[in-house]
Design a protein around this motif. Structure first.
Motif, PDB file in Angstrom:
ATOM      1  N   SER A 233       9.828  79.228 -12.095  1.00  0.00           N
ATOM      2  CA  SER A 233      10.102  78.143 -13.301  1.00  0.00           C
ATOM      3  C   SER A 233       9.617  76.559 -12.696  1.00  0.00           C
ATOM      4  CB  SER A 233      10.344  77.914 -14.656  1.00  0.00           C
ATOM      5  OG  SER A 233      10.559  79.371 -14.648  1.00  0.00           O
ATOM      6  N   VAL A 234       8.398  76.393 -12.882  1.00  0.00           N
ATOM      7  CA  VAL A 234       8.974  74.364 -12.250  1.00  0.00           C
ATOM      8  C   VAL A 234       8.210  73.681 -14.116  1.00  0.00           C
ATOM      9  CG1 VAL A 234       7.399  73.250 -11.010  1.00  0.00           C
ATOM     10  CG2 VAL A 234       7.468  76.495 -10.467  1.00  0.00           C
ATOM     11  N   HIS A 235       9.052  72.913 -13.614  1.00  0.00           N
ATOM     12  CA  HIS A 235       8.499  71.686 -13.484  1.00  0.00           C
ATOM     13  C   HIS A 235       7.723  70.694 -14.116  1.00  0.00           C
ATOM     14  CE1 HIS A 235       9.883  68.154 -15.793  1.00  0.00           C
ATOM     15  NE2 HIS A 235       9.146  68.163 -17.273  1.00  0.00           N
ATOM     16  N   PHE A 236       7.080  70.087 -14.265  1.00  0.00           N
ATOM     17  CA  PHE A 236       6.108  68.525 -13.756  1.00  0.00           C
ATOM     18  C   PHE A 236       6.101  67.757 -14.499  1.00  0.00           C
ATOM     19  CE2 PHE A 236       3.840  72.726 -12.009  1.00  0.00           C
ATOM     20  CZ  PHE A 236       4.399  72.163 -10.697  1.00  0.00           C
ATOM     21  N   ALA A 237       6.107  66.761 -14.537  1.00  0.00           N
ATOM     22  CA  ALA A 237       6.362  65.594 -15.446  1.00  0.00           C
ATOM     23  C   ALA A 237       4.833  64.395 -15.997  1.00  0.00           C
ATOM     24  CB  ALA A 237       7.577  64.330 -14.793  1.00  0.00           C
ATOM     25  N   HIS A 238       4.363  63.780 -16.875  1.00  0.00           N
ATOM     26  CA  HIS A 238       3.146  63.982 -16.993  1.00  0.00           C
ATOM     27  C   HIS A 238       3.265  62.820 -16.294  1.00  0.00           C
ATOM     28  CE1 HIS A 238       0.700  60.705 -18.844  1.00  0.00           C
ATOM     29  NE2 HIS A 238       0.360  61.823 -19.518  1.00  0.00           N
ATOM     30  N   GLY A 239       2.264  63.234 -15.218  1.00  0.00           N
ATOM     31  CA  GLY A 239       1.537  61.877 -14.462  1.00  0.00           C
ATOM     32  C   GLY A 239       1.869  62.717 -12.882  1.00  0.00           C
ATOM     33  N   GLU A 240       2.498  63.967 -13.019  1.00  0.00           N
ATOM     34  CA  GLU A 240       2.657  64.171 -11.875  1.00  0.00           C
ATOM     35  C   GLU A 240       2.596  65.273 -10.416  1.00  0.00           C
ATOM     36  OE1 GLU A 240       6.835  66.977  -9.928  1.00  0.00           O
ATOM     37  OE2 GLU A 240       6.542  66.619 -11.846  1.00  0.00           O
ATOM     38  N   GLU A 241       1.995  64.164  -9.529  1.00  0.00           N
ATOM     39  CA  GLU A 241       0.251  65.233  -9.200  1.00  0.00           C
ATOM     40  C   GLU A 241       1.664  66.529  -7.757  1.00  0.00           C
ATOM     41  OE1 GLU A 241      -1.242  62.167  -6.868  1.00  0.00           O
ATOM     42  OE2 GLU A 241      -2.082  61.440  -8.148  1.00  0.00           O
ATOM     43  N   TRP A 242       0.869  67.497  -7.397  1.00  0.00           N
ATOM     44  CA  TRP A 242       1.321  67.793  -6.390  1.00  0.00           C
ATOM     45  C   TRP A 242      -0.527  68.169  -5.424  1.00  0.00           C
ATOM     46  CZ3 TRP A 242       0.903  69.103 -11.467  1.00  0.00           C
ATOM     47  CH2 TRP A 242       0.123  70.439 -11.630  1.00  0.00           C
ATOM     48  N   ILE A 243       0.427  68.834  -4.452  1.00  0.00           N
ATOM     49  CA  ILE A 243      -0.943  68.559  -3.361  1.00  0.00           C
ATOM     50  C   ILE A 243      -1.412  70.321  -2.759  1.00  0.00           C
ATOM     51  CG2 ILE A 243      -1.517  68.642  -1.105  1.00  0.00           C
ATOM     52  CD1 ILE A 243       0.418  66.359  -0.571  1.00  0.00           C
ATOM     53  N   THR A 244      -2.159  70.844  -3.379  1.00  0.00           N
ATOM     54  CA  THR A 244      -3.144  72.388  -3.429  1.00  0.00           C
ATOM     55  C   THR A 244      -4.063  72.348  -2.129  1.00  0.00           C
ATOM     56  OG1 THR A 244      -4.911  71.335  -4.361  1.00  0.00           O
ATOM     57  CG2 THR A 244      -3.085  72.174  -6.036  1.00  0.00           C
ATOM     58  N   GLU A 245      -4.646  71.209  -1.140  1.00  0.00           N
ATOM     59  CA  GLU A 245      -5.274  72.025  -0.396  1.00  0.00           C
ATOM     60  C   GLU A 245      -4.646  70.190   0.808  1.00  0.00           C
ATOM     61  OE1 GLU A 245      -9.910  72.071   0.878  1.00  0.00           O
ATOM     62  OE2 GLU A 245      -9.370  72.272  -1.353  1.00  0.00           O
ATOM     63  N   ARG A 246      -5.027  70.638   2.048  1.00  0.00           N
ATOM     64  CA  ARG A 246      -5.388  69.735   2.821  1.00  0.00           C
ATOM     65  C   ARG A 246      -6.708  70.117   3.524  1.00  0.00           C
ATOM     66  NH1 ARG A 246       0.688  67.917   4.775  1.00  0.00           N
ATOM     67  NH2 ARG A 246       1.205  67.301   2.811  1.00  0.00           N
ATOM     68  N   SER A 247      -7.771  69.435   3.909  1.00  0.00           N
ATOM     69  CA  SER A 247      -8.752  68.703   4.665  1.00  0.00           C
ATOM     70  C   SER A 247      -8.210  68.119   6.392  1.00  0.00           C
ATOM     71  CB  SER A 247      -9.754  68.807   3.994  1.00  0.00           C
ATOM     72  OG  SER A 247     -10.754  69.322   4.687  1.00  0.00           O
TER      73      SER A 247
ATOM     74  N   SER B 253      -8.053  63.937  -4.514  1.00  0.00           N
ATOM     75  CA  SER B 253      -8.511  63.457  -3.680  1.00  0.00           C
ATOM     76  C   SER B 253      -7.738  62.006  -3.107  1.00  0.00           C
ATOM     77  CB  SER B 253      -9.204  64.314  -3.243  1.00  0.00           C
ATOM     78  OG  SER B 253     -11.075  63.183  -3.510  1.00  0.00           O
ATOM     79  N   VAL B 254      -7.121  62.366  -2.158  1.00  0.00           N
ATOM     80  CA  VAL B 254      -6.155  61.127  -1.271  1.00  0.00           C
ATOM     81  C   VAL B 254      -6.598  60.941   0.314  1.00  0.00           C
ATOM     82  CG1 VAL B 254      -4.669  59.866  -1.094  1.00  0.00           C
ATOM     83  CG2 VAL B 254      -4.819  60.501  -3.021  1.00  0.00           C
ATOM     84  N   TRP B 255      -7.181  60.372   0.501  1.00  0.00           N
ATOM     85  CA  TRP B 255      -6.697  60.381   2.207  1.00  0.00           C
ATOM     86  C   TRP B 255      -5.733  59.941   2.601  1.00  0.00           C
ATOM     87  CZ3 TRP B 255      -8.810  61.440   6.467  1.00  0.00           C
ATOM     88  CH2 TRP B 255      -8.632  60.825   7.990  1.00  0.00           C
ATOM     89  N   ASN B 256      -4.933  60.430   3.416  1.00  0.00           N
ATOM     90  CA  ASN B 256      -4.233  60.365   4.451  1.00  0.00           C
ATOM     91  C   ASN B 256      -3.934  59.262   5.370  1.00  0.00           C
ATOM     92  OD1 ASN B 256      -1.565  60.628   5.717  1.00  0.00           O
ATOM     93  ND2 ASN B 256      -0.785  61.907   4.066  1.00  0.00           N
ATOM     94  N   SER B 257      -3.769  58.522   5.754  1.00  0.00           N
ATOM     95  CA  SER B 257      -4.595  58.236   6.804  1.00  0.00           C
ATOM     96  C   SER B 257      -3.355  58.653   8.462  1.00  0.00           C
ATOM     97  CB  SER B 257      -4.771  56.110   7.182  1.00  0.00           C
ATOM     98  OG  SER B 257      -3.824  55.900   6.737  1.00  0.00           O
ATOM     99  N   ALA B 258      -2.038  58.116   8.293  1.00  0.00           N
ATOM    100  CA  ALA B 258      -1.470  58.743   9.418  1.00  0.00           C
ATOM    101  C   ALA B 258      -1.241  60.092   9.397  1.00  0.00           C
ATOM    102  CB  ALA B 258       0.762  58.412   8.282  1.00  0.00           C
ATOM    103  N   GLU B 259      -1.695  61.033   8.679  1.00  0.00           N
ATOM    104  CA  GLU B 259      -2.109  62.018   9.658  1.00  0.00           C
ATOM    105  C   GLU B 259      -3.435  62.874   9.214  1.00  0.00           C
ATOM    106  OE1 GLU B 259       0.436  65.312   7.915  1.00  0.00           O
ATOM    107  OE2 GLU B 259       2.299  63.666   6.679  1.00  0.00           O
ATOM    108  N   SER B 260      -4.362  61.767   9.232  1.00  0.00           N
ATOM    109  CA  SER B 260      -5.436  61.835   9.680  1.00  0.00           C
ATOM    110  C   SER B 260      -5.839  63.263   8.858  1.00  0.00           C
ATOM    111  CB  SER B 260      -5.775  62.252  10.552  1.00  0.00           C
ATOM    112  OG  SER B 260      -6.261  61.019  11.272  1.00  0.00           O
ATOM    113  N   HIS B 261      -5.982  63.251   7.104  1.00  0.00           N
ATOM    114  CA  HIS B 261      -6.361  64.534   6.310  1.00  0.00           C
ATOM    115  C   HIS B 261      -6.535  63.977   4.665  1.00  0.00           C
ATOM    116  CE1 HIS B 261      -1.920  65.417   5.931  1.00  0.00           C
ATOM    117  NE2 HIS B 261      -2.337  65.056   4.886  1.00  0.00           N
ATOM    118  N   ILE B 262      -7.324  64.977   4.031  1.00  0.00           N
ATOM    119  CA  ILE B 262      -7.443  64.446   2.860  1.00  0.00           C
ATOM    120  C   ILE B 262      -6.708  65.182   1.805  1.00  0.00           C
ATOM    121  CG2 ILE B 262      -9.153  64.958   0.709  1.00  0.00           C
ATOM    122  CD1 ILE B 262     -11.666  64.388   3.264  1.00  0.00           C
ATOM    123  N   GLU B 263      -6.096  65.157   1.586  1.00  0.00           N
ATOM    124  CA  GLU B 263      -4.829  65.779   0.276  1.00  0.00           C
ATOM    125  C   GLU B 263      -5.996  65.881  -1.308  1.00  0.00           C
ATOM    126  OE1 GLU B 263      -1.167  64.265   2.026  1.00  0.00           O
ATOM    127  OE2 GLU B 263      -1.977  63.789   0.240  1.00  0.00           O
TER     128      GLU B 263
END
Length: 87
Positions: free
Chosen positions: A35-49, A6-16
């Motif tokens: 089909s979606v390629h993901f590199a090793h270590g690649e991140e994708w956002i699944t939720e924003r609070s 989880s990451v705090w996005n201070s610019a948009e005031s939400h947790i990703e």
């Protein structure tokens, strides 16, 4: 299996909430013919609070053409219930 973070996005005031690929992989979603390629270590956002301040909430309501008639908040500021109407 991906790892989670989880990451705090201070610019948009939400947790990703994010998933991180542990290996390079190709994910296929047959139902979407996708089909979606993901590199090793690649991140994708699944939720924003989103985290709101009272002033920010009033401003967003006004920007959307709404007037805040009443705002109720619990004593610990954990949640807010807002009654708004169209201008």
């Amino acid at each position: 299996m991906p790892s989670t973070t989880s990451v705090w996005n201070s610019a948009e005031s939400h947790i990703e909430m994010r998933l991180r690929s542990r290996v390079e992989q190709l994910v296929k979603v047959r139902e979407l013919d996708l089909s979606v390629h993901f590199a090793h270590g690649e991140e994708w956002i699944t939720e924003r609070s989103a985290k709101f301040t009272t002033d920010g909430l009033y401003a967003e309501m006004a920007e959307a053409g709404l007037r805040t008639n009443q705002l109720w908040a619990d004593p610990n500021a954990g949640f807010t219930l807002t009654l708004a109407t169209v201008h």
